[in-house]
Scaffold this motif. Sequence first.
Motif, PDB file in Angstrom:
ATOM      1  N   MET A   1       0.847  -1.173   0.000  1.00  0.00           N
ATOM      2  CA  MET A   1       0.000   0.000   0.000  1.00  0.00           C
ATOM      3  C   MET A   1       0.902   1.249   0.000  1.00  0.00           C
ATOM      4  O   MET A   1       1.837   1.344   0.779  1.00  0.00           O
ATOM      5  CB  MET A   1      -0.901  -0.012   1.237  1.00  0.00           C
ATOM      6  CG  MET A   1      -1.892   1.119   1.255  1.00  0.00           C
ATOM      7  SD  MET A   1      -3.097   1.035   2.618  1.00  0.00           S
ATOM      8  CE  MET A   1      -4.293  -0.065   1.933  1.00  0.00           C
ATOM      9  N   THR A   3       1.793   5.361   0.437  1.00  0.00           N
ATOM     10  CA  THR A   3       1.486   6.405   1.415  1.00  0.00           C
ATOM     11  C   THR A   3       1.334   7.725   0.680  1.00  0.00           C
ATOM     12  O   THR A   3       2.164   8.087  -0.164  1.00  0.00           O
ATOM     13  CB  THR A   3       2.613   6.518   2.460  1.00  0.00           C
ATOM     14  OG1 THR A   3       2.709   5.275   3.154  1.00  0.00           O
ATOM     15  CG2 THR A   3       2.342   7.632   3.440  1.00  0.00           C
ATOM     16  N   TRP A  85      -7.164   2.576  -1.060  1.00  0.00           N
ATOM     17  CA  TRP A  85      -6.006   1.843  -1.575  1.00  0.00           C
ATOM     18  C   TRP A  85      -4.669   2.479  -1.203  1.00  0.00           C
ATOM     19  O   TRP A  85      -3.613   1.995  -1.614  1.00  0.00           O
ATOM     20  CB  TRP A  85      -6.102   1.654  -3.084  1.00  0.00           C
ATOM     21  CG  TRP A  85      -6.252   2.907  -3.877  1.00  0.00           C
ATOM     22  CD1 TRP A  85      -7.408   3.515  -4.246  1.00  0.00           C
ATOM     23  CD2 TRP A  85      -5.190   3.714  -4.420  1.00  0.00           C
ATOM     24  NE1 TRP A  85      -7.141   4.661  -4.964  1.00  0.00           N
ATOM     25  CE2 TRP A  85      -5.790   4.793  -5.093  1.00  0.00           C
ATOM     26  CE3 TRP A  85      -3.814   3.622  -4.397  1.00  0.00           C
ATOM     27  CZ2 TRP A  85      -5.051   5.784  -5.740  1.00  0.00           C
ATOM     28  CZ3 TRP A  85      -3.063   4.613  -5.036  1.00  0.00           C
ATOM     29  CH2 TRP A  85      -3.691   5.665  -5.700  1.00  0.00           C
ATOM     30  N   ALA A  86      -4.713   3.561  -0.386  1.00  0.00           N
ATOM     31  CA  ALA A  86      -3.474   4.192   0.048  1.00  0.00           C
ATOM     32  C   ALA A  86      -3.595   4.616   1.510  1.00  0.00           C
ATOM     33  O   ALA A  86      -4.694   4.880   1.999  1.00  0.00           O
ATOM     34  CB  ALA A  86      -3.176   5.418  -0.820  1.00  0.00           C
ATOM     35  N   LYS A  87      -2.459   4.678   2.188  1.00  0.00           N
ATOM     36  CA  LYS A  87      -2.435   5.230   3.537  1.00  0.00           C
ATOM     37  C   LYS A  87      -2.415   6.744   3.365  1.00  0.00           C
ATOM     38  O   LYS A  87      -1.482   7.292   2.775  1.00  0.00           O
ATOM     39  CB  LYS A  87      -1.194   4.798   4.288  1.00  0.00           C
ATOM     40  CG  LYS A  87      -1.161   3.323   4.611  1.00  0.00           C
ATOM     41  CD  LYS A  87       0.132   3.000   5.350  1.00  0.00           C
ATOM     42  CE  LYS A  87       0.245   1.516   5.598  1.00  0.00           C
ATOM     43  NZ  LYS A  87       1.518   1.178   6.262  1.00  0.00           N
TER      44      LYS A  87
END
Length: 92
Positions: A1, A3, A85-87
Amino acid sequence: MITVQLDIDGVLADWDDAFEHLATIFGERITPFPPVRWTTRADYDPPEASDRAWEQLLSTPWWWCSLKPLVFGDEFKRIAKLSRWAKVYFVT
């Protein structure tokens, strides 16, 4: 994943205006607004006005939630989708 970091002040929200409002409760601005540098202590008379504003800001955890947004609905919907789908981190 992956950031992703999103800047708050001046991008997602109006930090300058909110800090200005808070600091002028404790003193008077003596330099032009909006600020041209990040050294806020020298911008107020008395200089302690900036210190007191920072103390108030840091002791109020939800202060950041009171900032006037500079983006609106669609942008926040995109950020919400991005967080699937991302931090996503909000930084300043």
